[in-house]
Design a protein around this motif. Sequence first.
Motif, PDB file in Angstrom:
ATOM      1  N   GLY A 203       0.836  -1.202   0.000  1.00 38.34           N
ATOM      2  CA  GLY A 203       0.000   0.000   0.000  1.00 38.34           C
ATOM      3  C   GLY A 203       0.864   1.242   0.000  1.00 38.34           C
ATOM      4  O   GLY A 203       2.095   1.156  -0.120  1.00 38.34           O
ATOM      5  N   LYS A 204       0.212   2.384   0.134  1.00 38.16           N
ATOM      6  CA  LYS A 204       0.964   3.644   0.163  1.00 38.16           C
ATOM      7  C   LYS A 204       1.068   4.093   1.613  1.00 38.16           C
ATOM      8  O   LYS A 204       0.062   4.214   2.312  1.00 38.16           O
ATOM      9  N   ALA A 205       2.287   4.371   2.034  1.00 43.06           N
ATOM     10  CA  ALA A 205       2.526   4.762   3.426  1.00 43.06           C
ATOM     11  C   ALA A 205       2.734   6.267   3.537  1.00 43.06           C
ATOM     12  O   ALA A 205       3.293   6.899   2.642  1.00 43.06           O
ATOM     13  N   GLU A 206       2.295   6.807   4.662  1.00 42.81           N
ATOM     14  CA  GLU A 206       2.571   8.194   5.041  1.00 42.81           C
ATOM     15  C   GLU A 206       2.021   9.221   4.055  1.00 42.81           C
ATOM     16  O   GLU A 206       2.740  10.099   3.572  1.00 42.81           O
ATOM     17  N   ASN A 207       0.748   9.101   3.792  1.00 42.76           N
ATOM     18  CA  ASN A 207       0.027  10.129   3.042  1.00 42.76           C
ATOM     19  C   ASN A 207      -0.327  11.264   4.004  1.00 42.76           C
ATOM     20  O   ASN A 207      -1.138  11.084   4.903  1.00 42.76           O
TER      21      ASN A 207
ATOM     22  N   SER B 160      -1.454   5.700   6.448  1.00 43.70           N
ATOM     23  CA  SER B 160      -0.772   4.606   5.742  1.00 43.70           C
ATOM     24  C   SER B 160      -1.752   3.478   5.458  1.00 43.70           C
ATOM     25  O   SER B 160      -2.404   2.979   6.365  1.00 43.70           O
TER      26      SER B 160
ATOM     27  N   SER C  55      -2.480  -0.353   3.975  1.00 43.66           N
ATOM     28  CA  SER C  55      -1.832  -1.635   3.740  1.00 43.66           C
ATOM     29  C   SER C  55      -2.907  -2.665   3.381  1.00 43.66           C
ATOM     30  O   SER C  55      -3.824  -2.897   4.169  1.00 43.66           O
TER      31      SER C  55
ATOM     32  N   THR D 239      -0.595   1.563  -5.560  1.00 46.32           N
ATOM     33  CA  THR D 239      -0.478   2.322  -4.307  1.00 46.32           C
ATOM     34  C   THR D 239      -0.821   3.785  -4.566  1.00 46.32           C
ATOM     35  O   THR D 239      -1.344   4.463  -3.691  1.00 46.32           O
ATOM     36  N   ASP D 240      -0.560   4.258  -5.763  1.00 45.78           N
ATOM     37  CA  ASP D 240      -0.927   5.629  -6.113  1.00 45.78           C
ATOM     38  C   ASP D 240      -2.438   5.832  -6.015  1.00 45.78           C
ATOM     39  O   ASP D 240      -2.908   6.894  -5.592  1.00 45.78           O
TER      40      ASP D 240
ATOM     41  N   LYS E 182      -3.426   6.254  -2.445  1.00 53.54           N
ATOM     42  CA  LYS E 182      -3.150   7.651  -2.050  1.00 53.54           C
ATOM     43  C   LYS E 182      -4.280   8.568  -2.503  1.00 53.54           C
ATOM     44  O   LYS E 182      -4.812   9.359  -1.706  1.00 53.54           O
TER      45      LYS E 182
ATOM     46  N   PRO F  46       4.419  10.535   0.129  1.00 47.09           N
ATOM     47  CA  PRO F  46       4.284   9.147   0.569  1.00 47.09           C
ATOM     48  C   PRO F  46       5.163   8.229  -0.262  1.00 47.09           C
ATOM     49  O   PRO F  46       5.745   8.651  -1.246  1.00 47.09           O
ATOM     50  N   TYR F  47       5.253   6.997   0.170  1.00 46.90           N
ATOM     51  CA  TYR F  47       6.010   5.995  -0.566  1.00 46.90           C
ATOM     52  C   TYR F  47       5.200   4.688  -0.565  1.00 46.90           C
ATOM     53  O   TYR F  47       4.449   4.425   0.378  1.00 46.90           O
ATOM     54  N   GLY F  48       5.357   3.917  -1.628  1.00 46.74           N
ATOM     55  CA  GLY F  48       4.784   2.580  -1.598  1.00 46.74           C
ATOM     56  C   GLY F  48       5.497   1.752  -0.548  1.00 46.74           C
ATOM     57  O   GLY F  48       6.655   2.022  -0.220  1.00 46.74           O
TER      58      GLY F  48
END
Lengths: 302, 302, 302, 302
Positions: free
Chosen positions: C19-23, C43, C45, C65-66, C69, D278-280
């Motif tokens: 997934g995308k973390a730290e949006n 985040s 997952s 993952t985008d 977000k 963010p990052y994947g």
Amino acid sequence: MADNSRPTRPVILGQNQYGKAENRVVKITRDGATHHIKDLNVSVSLSGDMDEVHYSGSNAHVLPTDTTKNTVYAFAKEHGIESAEQFGIHLARHFVTSQEPIRTARIRIEEYAWERTTGGHSFVRKGQETRLTQITYDGRNWEVVSGLKDLTVLNSTDSEFWGYAKDKYTTLPEAHDRILATEVSGRWRFNWSDDAQEMPDWETSYERTKQHMLQAFAETYSLSLQQTLYQMGSRIIDNREEIDEVRFSLPNKHHFLVDLAPFGLKNDNEVYFAADRPYGLIEATVLRDGCEPRIPVDLTNL
Amino acid sequence: MADNSRPTRPVILGQNQYGKAENRVVKITRDGATHHIKDLNVSVSLSGDMDEVHYSGSNAHVLPTDTTKNTVYAFAKEHGIESAEQFGIHLARHFVTSQEPIRTARIRIEEYAWERTTGGHSFVRKGQETRLTQITYDGRNWEVVSGLKDLTVLNSTDSEFWGYAKDKYTTLPEAHDRILATEVSGRWRFNWSDDAQEMPDWETSYERTKQHMLQAFAETYSLSLQQTLYQMGSRIIDNREEIDEVRFSLPNKHHFLVDLAPFGLKNDNEVYFAADRPYGLIEATVLRDGCEPRIPVDLTNL
Amino acid sequence: MADNSRPTRPVILGQNQYGKAENRVVKITRDGATHHIKDLNVSVSLSGDMDEVHYSGSNAHVLPTDTTKNTVYAFAKEHGIESAEQFGIHLARHFVTSQEPIRTARIRIEEYAWERTTGGHSFVRKGQETRLTQITYDGRNWEVVSGLKDLTVLNSTDSEFWGYAKDKYTTLPEAHDRILATEVSGRWRFNWSDDAQEMPDWETSYERTKQHMLQAFAETYSLSLQQTLYQMGSRIIDNREEIDEVRFSLPNKHHFLVDLAPFGLKNDNEVYFAADRPYGLIEATVLRDGCEPRIPVDLTNL
Amino acid sequence: MADNSRPTRPVILGQNQYGKAENRVVKITRDGATHHIKDLNVSVSLSGDMDEVHYSGSNAHVLPTDTTKNTVYAFAKEHGIESAEQFGIHLARHFVTSQEPIRTARIRIEEYAWERTTGGHSFVRKGQETRLTQITYDGRNWEVVSGLKDLTVLNSTDSEFWGYAKDKYTTLPEAHDRILATEVSGRWRFNWSDDAQEMPDWETSYERTKQHMLQAFAETYSLSLQQTLYQMGSRIIDNREEIDEVRFSLPNKHHFLVDLAPFGLKNDNEVYFAADRPYGLIEATVLRDGCEPRIPVDLTNL
């Protein structure tokens, strides 16, 4: 009544600067199947005729920080990134010569080194020191200060500390064989300052300067971290004619010999506790005689 | 042949300083069942007649950094910690007056604030800004610069940015209602510089200065972060007669309006992406007219 | 010959998630001139039928993952952010119910608190603890675990430590009046697990839970940090019926009494050295009787 | 009335553990003029019959965390540090076998690598990845999980991403030649679990495992980071018979191609913006068939 009259004196604007900080640019150059990578963190800082934006909010003289960011990326394409120093020189010249209100540009760059693993396009970040450079240009003179930070070095012997001044608060026992360790933060100023002069080979200069520094650290039998610092600086000045000034900020990363006597064990300079804080902090400038010091005194902020 | 003769000129020592950095001292004062806490991070930096230790490793003039650490703890007992500024003044005076080779002492202190919860001896760390002070003493004159870092503020409206200079790299659209956010790093210099002068009330001064700064940030209808910065500084100079100079380093913590149109949604200044890097960085000094600027230009290192 | 046969057994895929973390999403709500702010780090997952992308690189089951977000930002507009918990529930339900291959969604959120200063739209970040929540949904059951980190608390008295086990490596002197300080990392699991149940008031629950925890810390006369931890947990279970399980990870932030005797000074529990490393680390789960523990044992990674 | 009856059920203690975290130990071994260095960060965590200290504060079963610290330093002398794994095994066995109330010991170690510069006793910290190990012992079985973190790798080509699932929030364009970069956090579990078995050569195993991982990263033509992760894991399982399970947590460190078209420039996969957040985040376990997964699902906390 000097104090009472103070607030009646008007307020004025002093030194000011602005720009976009920490532009992360990665440039890939493809030489057939062999790729090259430059990985920089570029910060632009501009100053000049900027009173009005502070007093009234008029942005007529303000090139947006967003534009300075765009310029970093466009220049990576237009000029390539031969070295961080060369790239910073392109940027600084551009801002000062293309925007009338801008009188001075300062470009700061951090560079992260990579090494190729297997094949031509796979890399691992070296992860050791961060290379640094700062280019300042005022339309006439150039100042190039390069350096590094976060390079941790350690000598496991050949370091002593004794014969120091004592006062009523002194309890430190003398040491005749101790670990000497530090995390080097260093800057060196080049004597290149004029477009008419031939430029140093920035890449070679960096590698050699780092090597002289490491050798001086290793080869100095140290009676004080100050002595080691001076040897590191003078070795550079002696061997690199393109450099006139060096400054180091060296935290003394204390390694305390652990007292194992309560457990019936003898600690013959074998087992150490690596402490975090506090730490000694030794800072000095080393200069070629006759040169003016220009590197700031504070390399690290607390 | 100037270049070729360079390496033959000898190497000399420039500005140097040393001491113990980041001594973490916590002082508890017991007023019956009500306790008070002062929580400081104290860094000592001394300079003076120190050439010999650099050249030969002789430590005869070197009071060990370990001794400066001991002095911090002993003084917390002997003098108490009325304020970080007062504590730093005691330390600086001691080093300069008690050790002949030491000519200048600089004491830097970070202070962490706590608030009492329930009962008289239980505390929670406030965790907002870190308060700062730097005391410099050369045996004659004092310089006290206080300030703060890591105070994050945000206005959700009353900020615009337009009418700026444009060049071929400019793509930024004008903004007529944006979020303005910054993490304040500020320093202010007191005009107290002589033992004969009455000292400011350091604790009250800090609280009021912070309050003026926050109010100026909130009340300024901003056309540029530069304008807001200047208002923050001039509000302090206008209202605090003990302060002659202020410098701010203000990262423009960008909050970008997210484009929700692809999802058939209208984003009416509601949903923002808070970006990390790059960020604008706006820095300036604001002075009482006629005063010399003495706060360094760089408050933050990259 | 068991060892030699090992490599011939094939390799298989185990648990996986992506997934995308730290949006970083900031939501401003405008109630006339009074604005409200929610500042989250979200985040996402996801896990489910994802073997093929690992084995062959086929992305047919992979929602980018985008996209996750984009969904975070779109949902901030579509559903608002009433609380981090409520927002996470919207997100988790969406991913599980809208994408067939996705069987489980876990949403982790950090929340940063702000307080209004002057006027209706100017804020300062509180900067104390970071509030946390984690929502997990598998299409049938919900698990909501909330908590906080980075909340530093200190008792300046009412703490002892003695009567402990001793072995040949024990040198610690007993303490009958010491500072007790810790940086709380806590998690608490709600017993809400079904859409049919009424939800707790997440905002009120958080404030009250934090308050019970702080009071238990302050009011416990402590013979061991373990005892204080248990009191903090049991106070929450006793008072918050919506919570069935609590886990704390409490570093013992050592404050060592400085030996001032060499300087002829008596240190009557006044002057302490606040140490960084090493630190004690005390961790435990406190449960309502009959409930299954489900909060992971490791709240902090080293 | 289930809810009302909740608080009447008593509170109980669940899983708990304690110890001293982050003991920084440096061991110098002198082989004549050639010195060797081991630089570790050791965390001890013990559990067992510890209910009473939580309920009443009785420390009778509690070996002080200070004692566990002393043991780390004493063992560095008594047993040396042949490898982090071997050192952790000595420590874990000691705590479980020497203190009756302690049933399980978990030792976590970070190791920092150094390389010799010039001469036999001068070192520079390599500064690349941090090596990790975790030893768990319950008096009968051993579990050894080793790994690394902070190893940043990048492929400048041979990475695509297309053919993914789409929903109404999908806007991502397909990529047919992108940079693939990640900061590897990996753990691998050894099948050694019994004192009767011969131990692996821990040092060689680490070097080879890292090499297989880097080669798999470099040589995989990647259609998805998931595919690359699986190749990295299966390459290890296939080649290292001492390892039965691998887990990776791989942040997708996005490098976005900068749009230079507004400046009349073509960006032919040359100039990238390296994003922070963010990052994947791609996480998976790879197992030897028939083995039980035992490495925790969360290697990194957010």
